[in-house]
Structure formats: structure tokens, C-alpha cells
Design an enzyme around this catalytic site. Structure first.
Site, PDB file in Angstrom:
ATOM      1  N   HIS A  83      13.836  -6.307  -0.330  1.00  0.00           N
ATOM      2  CA  HIS A  83      12.749  -7.189  -1.181  1.00  0.00           C
ATOM      3  C   HIS A  83      11.403  -7.428  -0.518  1.00  0.00           C
ATOM      4  CE1 HIS A  83      16.455  -8.170  -3.535  1.00  0.00           C
ATOM      5  NE2 HIS A  83      17.221  -8.265  -2.326  1.00  0.00           N
TER       6      HIS A  83
ATOM      7  N   SER B 237     -15.929   2.754   3.485  1.00  0.00           N
ATOM      8  CA  SER B 237     -16.448   2.465   2.323  1.00  0.00           C
ATOM      9  C   SER B 237     -17.941   2.664   1.965  1.00  0.00           C
ATOM     10  CB  SER B 237     -16.028   0.898   2.027  1.00  0.00           C
ATOM     11  OG  SER B 237     -16.804   0.387   0.898  1.00  0.00           O
TER      12      SER B 237
ATOM     13  N   LYS C  80     -14.724  -1.747   6.129  1.00  0.00           N
ATOM     14  CA  LYS C  80     -13.763  -1.247   5.547  1.00  0.00           C
ATOM     15  C   LYS C  80     -13.117   0.094   6.495  1.00  0.00           C
ATOM     16  CE  LYS C  80     -11.442  -1.902   2.462  1.00  0.00           C
ATOM     17  NZ  LYS C  80     -11.709  -1.533   1.024  1.00  0.00           N
TER      18      LYS C  80
ATOM     19  N   GLU D 257      -2.604   7.302   1.100  1.00  0.00           N
ATOM     20  CA  GLU D 257      -2.906   7.015  -0.117  1.00  0.00           C
ATOM     21  C   GLU D 257      -2.809   8.088  -1.049  1.00  0.00           C
ATOM     22  OE1 GLU D 257      -5.445   3.298  -0.938  1.00  0.00           O
ATOM     23  OE2 GLU D 257      -6.424   4.542   0.588  1.00  0.00           O
TER      24      GLU D 257
END
Ligand code: ARG
Length: 460
Positions: free
Chosen positions: A160, A281, A287, A294
Site C-alpha cells: 500500500h 526544465s 529540476k 516516465e
């Protein structure tokens, strides 16, 4: 691309094809990647025709050398593909006639594009599966190498997404290894049904010529000859099965991706991805984005889409060949390319993963990960597991209130909840004690993980 060559089937037509229809029905823009397999299939077919005295040796020799010449031309990028010639098959056949003359026209004896295209896709897919299997083994080797370095690295195991019990990082990596071994198994199984020869089915009913299909199968390395001509030209189950196996593989890679994204987030900080696999970024200078995992996570979607496309393509199709089947190619090719790219991305990236072992350990210490070990300890002292569970629950609540870990509770405080607790309890509360205790087959103890790694190496 030129657009004006003569069609190979226009005998019964009284007007030329509408320009839009010509482009709409053509597949050459995407099926030209089948060229080498088409030529391989044609040479095998011609060999068999010659051995059966259906075509002359002279015709065979010219056809073979002509086809090999065309293959060279295609490989060198000198071949001119024509939309007017519709597909890879007619482009090559037409080029063969241009090259060696009238004699080339016997090649299509006892054959149709229907059994030809089914053969080409199977040759293509067999080759692709073999390449993918090699890539999976390379990735499996990378995982094993990484796991070997991490058999003592303790991290929290999650259920979980809550800290559950301590595990070693190598165990987690070997879980990934299990997933792709199943993927490899599925692909090997799918390959058996891919490796069946449709040629000889011709358009749908077989041919009136005395062909020897077993010989063509032998020449092309097929294990079997398709049993039924109608089924042979129409069956695309093998492509659907492949996309299904590919979907499961991509589902696995998407799960790994998700974990890498999570672990590399500064909120978790378990790993650092190499800079060259990340991007920045354009607005936020701080970043470092995990683009590669991804994208792999996202690409699972297009592979599932291909599986759905093919299932829907074949749904309700009457026997035998229908032009719908031309739509099998793009989803299939895209799936092969996507899977190959994603496997490559992981194989290149994982060896450079930098685990932050202290951060992993810290996180395992924070979440009461050894609470189950404490319950097991009480069971060994004669308390039933359900009661032990309750006692530990109270101890956890006590620790939360005092803002400490279970191992930091005073012995006397613990004894106030259960008099079965002794000073030997602290051994069970250590992370090492917890993982070492799980030393059975498939468990997370470093010794068990080392054994799993040894088995994996043997199987590679
Ligand atoms: N380009 C076609 C395909 O990909 C080849 C077979 C065409 N057969 C036909 N009868 N029109 O399916």
C-alpha cells in the site's frame, strides 16, 4: 517515390485507379520494412518451384540473382518505392521484372500475396522476437549484476506504499528479474505459433501446382506447415499473442519506471539517476527530471493500444483474407520498435543507478518496519499470533506517542504491555535481524538473495 509504373493486376480494369484510392489502399510506405523477409520468402518459394520442376532452373537462377540484387539496392537506399505499386510485394516483383525480364513473371506461380504477406510477417516477427529475447537476457544480466552489489542494502519493503517490512535492495531487483523471465517465457511460447509456414495456401484454397510445402518450410526454418489454407492466409493470432506478451512486458517496465520516478524524487531520495538519462526544465533551474522512466511508463499505453487495435481488427472477420488485414502491420511494427527501445533504455540506464544506501536504511528505520518481527518474537514466547499482533499494536502506538522507534522503547515500558518481553527482544528489532530471519527459499535474507542470484546466473 514515383507514382506511374504499370500495375501487375490491371488486366480486367477499364480505367485507372483513383489517385486518392491508390494512396489510401497502398501499404508500401510502412510495409517496405518487410523487404528482406519478402525476398527471403521468394527465394525459398522459387527454390521449391524449381526442385518440383514447376519453373526451370534457368528461371530460378535469374530470379534468385535478381532478387539478391534488389536486396542490395534496398539496403543501399537506392531502391525507388512506388505507391502506385501498392505494397512491398508488388514493388519488388515489378523491380524483378524490370531487372531480369519476362522470366521473372513465373515467380508468382502457386502463390498469392495473401500467403506471401502472412509468411513475411511471420519471418519478420520471428526475427523480432529473437532480438527481443536477446535484449531481455541482456537486461536480466544487468539486474543480476546490480543485485549482487545490493544483497546487504536494507530498504523498506512496501505494501500500500506504506513501510511494511525491511527487505534488501537486491531482493527488489531480483523481483524485477522474475517479471522479465516470465516475459521471455511468454515470447518463447508465442514464437512456436509464429514459426509456422502459410506459403502454399495461395489466395485461400491452395494451388493446383504440385508444390512441396514441407521443403519451403525447411528452407525458411519454419517448424511446421500451416494445416489449413483458409486459416493460413487469415490467421493473425500470432501477432495478437505477441502484442499481448509485449503488453505484459511493458506493464512490468511501467511498474519499474514508476518506482524509479518515486525513488529518485527528492521526497524519497533512494536513488540518483545518471544525469545523461535525465533532462532539465526550461523554467525551473533546479529540476532534474526522470524523463526516461516516465516515457517508458507512458509508452506502455501505446503498446496496449496496439493489442486492442489488433484484437478489434480481427473481430468478426470472415474467412479468409480481407484487406482489413493490411492494418495489422503498423501496430505490430510499432510494438516491436517500442519494446526494443524501452528495453534498451533500461539496459543502458540501470548500470548507472546510484542507490543512496543511507537514505534507504533511514526510511526502513522510520516506519516500524520490524513490528512483525516483534509479533513473531512474542509467538516464539508462547503467545498466539493474534494476541501478539495486538500487543505490538499497543507498543507501536506507545512509540508514536513518544516519537521514537520500537527499538528505542525502554525494556520496562515494553514489559508493562507484555511480561513475555525480555532483553533479547532487541535482536528481533534490528533491520539486519529482520531480513536475516527470512532465510528460506525466495525470502529476503542476504543468503537467500545470493542463492536466487546464483540460480538466475545458471539459467542465463
Ligand atoms: N498489402 C497487403 C497486406 O498487407 C498484401 C496482401 C494483399 N492481398 C490482396 N488480396 N489484396 O495485407
Amino acid at each position: 517515390m514515383g507514382t506511374e509504373p504499370e500495375k501487375l493486376w490491371d488486366g480486367r480494369f477499364s480505367e485507372s485507379t483513383d489517385a486518392f484510392v491508390e494512396a489510401f489502399t497502398a501499404s508500401v510506405t510502412f510495409d517496405q520494412i518487410l523487404a528482406a523477409f519478402d525476398i527471403e520468402g521468394s527465394i525459398a518459394h522459387a527454390t521449391m518451384l524449381c526442385e518440383q520442376n514447376i519453373i526451370s532452373t534457368e528461371a530460378f537462377e535469374q530470379i534468385k540473382s535478381g532478387l539478391l540484387g534488389i536486396l542490395d539496392e534496398i539496403r543501399n537506399g537506392q531502391f525507388t518505392w512506388s505507391v502506385a505499386l501498392e505494397d512491398v510485394h508488388m514493388n519488388i516483383e515489378s523491380a524483378l521484372i524490370d531487372r531480369v525480364g519476362e522470366v521473372a513473371k513465373v515467380l508468382h506461380t502457386a502463390r498469392s500475396r495473401n500467403d506471401q504477406v502472412a509468411t513475411d510477417i511471420r519471418l519478420y516477427l520471428r526475427h523480432a522476437i529473437d532480438q527481443i529475447l536477446d535484449q531481455i537476457q541482456a537486461l536480466a544480466a544487468v539486474l543480476v549484476t546490480l543485485a549482487e552489489k545490493e544483497t546487504e542494502t536494507i530498504m523498506p519493503g512496501f505494501t500500500h506504499l506504506q513501510v511494511a517490512q525491511p527487505v534488501v535492495f537486491g531482493h527488489h531487483l531480483m523481483a524485477w528479474h522474475e517479471m522479465i523471465q516470465r516475459d521471455a517465457d511468454r515470447l518463447r511460447d508465442c514464437r512456436k505459433r509464429v514459426n509456422v509456414l502459410p506459403l502454399g495456401a495461395a489466395a485461400l484454397a491452395g494451388t493446383s501446382f504440385p508444390i512441396e510445402r514441407a521443403r519451403t518450410a525447411e528452407l525458411l526454418g519454419f517448424d511446421r506447415v500451416a494445416e489449413n489454407s483458409l486459416d493460413a492466409v487469415s490467421d493473425r493470432d500470432f501477432a495478437i499473442e505477441f502484442c499481448h506478451a509485449a503488453s505484459l512486458l511493458m506493464m512490468h517496465l511501467s511498474r519499474w519506471s514508476e518506482e524509479l520516478v518515486l525513488w529518485s524524487s527528492p521526497l524519497v531520495g533512494f536513488i540518483e539517476l545518471p544525469d545523461r538519462f535525465c533532462t532539465g526544465s526550461s523554467i525551473m533551474p533546479q529540476k532534474k527530471n526522470p524523463d526516461v522512466p516516465e516515457l517508458v511508463r507512458g509508452k506502455a499505453g501505446r503498446v496496449y493500444g496496439s493489442l486492442m487495435s489488433l484484437l478489434t481488427l480481427m473481430k468478426s472477420q470472415p474467412l479468409a483474407y480481407n484487406k482489413d488485414n493490411q492494418e495489422d502491420k503498423e501496430p505490430l511494427f510499432d510494438t516491436v520498435n517500442t519494446v526494443r527501445d524501452c528495453l534498451r533504455a533500461f539496459t543502458d540506464m540501470l548500470p548507472h543507478l546510484e542507490p543512496d544506501r543511507d537514505a534507504m536504511r533511514e526510511a526502513a528505520l522510520k516506519g516500524f518496519a520490524t513490528a512483525t518481527d516483534l509479533a513473531d518474537y512474542l509467538v516464539r514466547k508462547g503467545i498466539a499470533f493474534r494476541d501478539a499482533h495486538h500487543i505490538v499494536g499497543r507498543l507501536v502506538s506507545m512509540a508514536i506517542q513518544s516519537g521514537v522507534d520500537l527499538s528505542q522503547l525502554e525494556l520496562s515500558a515494553m514489559q508493562s504491555v507484555s511480561d513475555k518481553i525480555d532483553s533479547d527482544v532487541f535482536e528481533s528489532l534490528t533491520l539486519e535481524g529482520s531480513v536475516n530471519a527470512r532465510a528460506h527459499f525466495g525470502g529476503t535474507a542476504p543468503s537467500s538473495v545470493r542463492a536466487a542470484i546464483a540460480r538466475a546466473k545458471e539459467s542465463h
